[in-house]
Design a protein around this motif. Sequence first.
Motif, PDB file in Angstrom:
ATOM      1  N   ASN A   5      46.821  35.896 -93.402  1.00 59.22           N
ATOM      2  CA  ASN A   5      45.442  36.343 -93.311  1.00 59.22           C
ATOM      3  C   ASN A   5      44.975  36.030 -91.887  1.00 59.22           C
ATOM      4  OD1 ASN A   5      42.857  37.183 -93.865  1.00 59.22           O
ATOM      5  ND2 ASN A   5      42.233  35.255 -94.772  1.00 59.22           N
ATOM      6  N   VAL A   6      44.857  37.056 -91.068  1.00 56.53           N
ATOM      7  CA  VAL A   6      44.574  36.868 -89.643  1.00 56.53           C
ATOM      8  C   VAL A   6      43.059  36.813 -89.442  1.00 56.53           C
ATOM      9  CG1 VAL A   6      45.095  37.686 -87.316  1.00 56.53           C
ATOM     10  CG2 VAL A   6      46.655  38.204 -89.195  1.00 56.53           C
ATOM     11  N   GLY A   7      42.523  35.583 -89.417  1.00 58.56           N
ATOM     12  CA  GLY A   7      41.074  35.446 -89.404  1.00 58.56           C
ATOM     13  C   GLY A   7      40.462  34.921 -88.132  1.00 58.56           C
ATOM     14  N   THR A   8      41.255  34.291 -87.266  1.00 66.51           N
ATOM     15  CA  THR A   8      40.708  33.681 -86.053  1.00 66.51           C
ATOM     16  C   THR A   8      41.549  34.088 -84.844  1.00 66.51           C
ATOM     17  OG1 THR A   8      42.099  31.694 -86.197  1.00 66.51           O
ATOM     18  CG2 THR A   8      40.000  31.678 -87.423  1.00 66.51           C
ATOM     19  N   PRO A   9      40.990  33.944 -83.626  1.00 62.15           N
ATOM     20  CA  PRO A   9      41.781  34.248 -82.426  1.00 62.15           C
ATOM     21  C   PRO A   9      43.070  33.442 -82.352  1.00 62.15           C
ATOM     22  CG  PRO A   9      39.458  34.127 -81.846  1.00 62.15           C
ATOM     23  CD  PRO A   9      39.574  33.678 -83.281  1.00 62.15           C
ATOM     24  N   ALA A  10      43.038  32.190 -82.791  1.00 62.32           N
ATOM     25  CA  ALA A  10      44.253  31.368 -82.763  1.00 62.32           C
ATOM     26  C   ALA A  10      45.320  31.929 -83.698  1.00 62.32           C
ATOM     27  CB  ALA A  10      43.919  29.930 -83.145  1.00 62.32           C
ATOM     28  N   GLN A  11      44.915  32.380 -84.891  1.00 69.70           N
ATOM     29  CA  GLN A  11      45.865  32.976 -85.837  1.00 69.70           C
ATOM     30  C   GLN A  11      46.430  34.283 -85.288  1.00 69.70           C
ATOM     31  OE1 GLN A  11      43.197  33.046 -89.204  1.00 69.70           O
ATOM     32  NE2 GLN A  11      44.270  31.352 -90.210  1.00 69.70           N
ATOM     33  N   LEU A  12      45.579  35.057 -84.631  1.00 66.90           N
ATOM     34  CA  LEU A  12      46.033  36.311 -84.035  1.00 66.90           C
ATOM     35  C   LEU A  12      47.048  36.035 -82.931  1.00 66.90           C
ATOM     36  CD1 LEU A  12      45.629  39.429 -83.907  1.00 66.90           C
ATOM     37  CD2 LEU A  12      43.936  39.001 -82.117  1.00 66.90           C
ATOM     38  N   GLN A  13      46.784  35.032 -82.094  1.00 67.90           N
ATOM     39  CA  GLN A  13      47.701  34.689 -81.007  1.00 67.90           C
ATOM     40  C   GLN A  13      49.036  34.211 -81.554  1.00 67.90           C
ATOM     41  OE1 GLN A  13      47.389  35.033 -77.572  1.00 67.90           O
ATOM     42  NE2 GLN A  13      49.571  34.534 -77.747  1.00 67.90           N
ATOM     43  N   ALA A  14      49.000  33.388 -82.605  1.00 71.04           N
ATOM     44  CA  ALA A  14      50.229  32.889 -83.197  1.00 71.04           C
ATOM     45  C   ALA A  14      51.060  34.035 -83.771  1.00 71.04           C
ATOM     46  CB  ALA A  14      49.911  31.863 -84.275  1.00 71.04           C
ATOM     47  N   LEU A  15      50.406  34.971 -84.442  1.00 65.26           N
ATOM     48  CA  LEU A  15      51.114  36.123 -84.999  1.00 65.26           C
ATOM     49  C   LEU A  15      51.696  36.984 -83.886  1.00 65.26           C
ATOM     50  CD1 LEU A  15      51.912  37.976 -87.356  1.00 65.26           C
ATOM     51  CD2 LEU A  15      49.641  39.022 -87.186  1.00 65.26           C
ATOM     52  N   ASP A  16      50.930  37.208 -82.841  1.00 64.65           N
ATOM     53  CA  ASP A  16      51.401  38.006 -81.714  1.00 64.65           C
ATOM     54  C   ASP A  16      52.649  37.386 -81.102  1.00 64.65           C
ATOM     55  OD1 ASP A  16      50.961  40.131 -79.588  1.00 64.65           O
ATOM     56  OD2 ASP A  16      50.879  38.317 -78.361  1.00 64.65           O
ATOM     57  N   THR A  17      52.628  36.076 -80.902  1.00 57.86           N
ATOM     58  CA  THR A  17      53.771  35.383 -80.325  1.00 57.86           C
ATOM     59  C   THR A  17      55.000  35.506 -81.225  1.00 57.86           C
ATOM     60  OG1 THR A  17      52.338  33.786 -79.191  1.00 57.86           O
ATOM     61  CG2 THR A  17      54.636  33.143 -79.554  1.00 57.86           C
ATOM     62  N   ALA A  18      54.799  35.314 -82.533  1.00 60.00           N
ATOM     63  CA  ALA A  18      55.919  35.386 -83.474  1.00 60.00           C
ATOM     64  C   ALA A  18      56.534  36.784 -83.512  1.00 60.00           C
ATOM     65  CB  ALA A  18      55.444  34.976 -84.867  1.00 60.00           C
TER      66      ALA A  18
END
Length: 243
Positions: A221-234
Motif C-alpha cells: 500500500n503505497v501511501g507516503t513518499p518514503a514508501q514510494l521511494q522504497a518501491l521505486d528502488t526495489a
Amino acid sequence: MPPALTTAMIFAAGRGERMRPLTDTKPKPLLEAGGKPLIVWQIERLAQAGFSTIVINHAWLGEQIEQSLGDGAQFGVRLAYSAEAEALETAGGIAQALPLLETDGVPTVFAAVSGDVFCEFDYARLRAPAERLAACAQPGMHLVMVPNPPFHPHGDFALDAAGQLSLDGEPRYTFGNIGLYDTRMFRDLAPGERRALTPYYRETIAAGRASGELYAGRWENVGTPAQLQALDTALRQVAAAPR
C-alpha cells in the motif's frame, strides 16, 4: 447477469494527503515507481488477466489522468472515466460509475482495486468467485485478503478455511483493497452522494454473503513518499538484475 468478468474499476479519486507535496501538482495514481505510474502497473496486470474495460474514477487533478492514459488503446483495453467534482468516497464513486460498469442497466459483478496499491496478484483468479457471485440471488462480495502489514497488525476481518469472511474470529487478515462487487449493492445510492464502502463490507459479511481468499504474494500500500521511494528502488533493482 452476465457471467464473464470483463470489467474492472480502479479507484483513483483520492487527494493523497499523506503523499504531499508530491500530490500537490500530480494525482497520486500518476506518481511513478520503477519508471512507470502506479496506476499503469495495475492497468497492465488487469489487461494481462483478460479484462477489456477498466473504469477509472477521478477527482483531484483528474484531467491529468485522462490526458496521460487516453482511451486505453496503448494497453489493449478500453478505459472509461467517471469524473467527480469532489471525491465521493468508494461506494459513492461506484454508484456514480454504474452507467459505465453496467451494460444497458443489467447488473454485473466487477473487480475493483485501489490505484495506490502495488501488487503481483493474478486477477484471473477472480473469475471463479465472480461466477459464484453472479449466480447468487442476493448481491455479495469477494475480498482479497493479505497478511497483516506492520502498520495494521490486527487485520480487518477473519477468514476461515472454507473462504468465508466474518467480522470476528481468527485468523484475521487485512483487506488488500482488491475485491469483487455486485452492482446491485449500490442501487440505493443516488449519483453524486458521498458514501464510504466500509458499512457495505460489514453488512454483507454479517449477512454471510462475503467470501474471501488469502494472497501472500507481493502487495504494498503505497501511501507516503518514503514508501514510494522504497518501491521505486526495489523495482529498479529487479529491472537491473541479470536475467
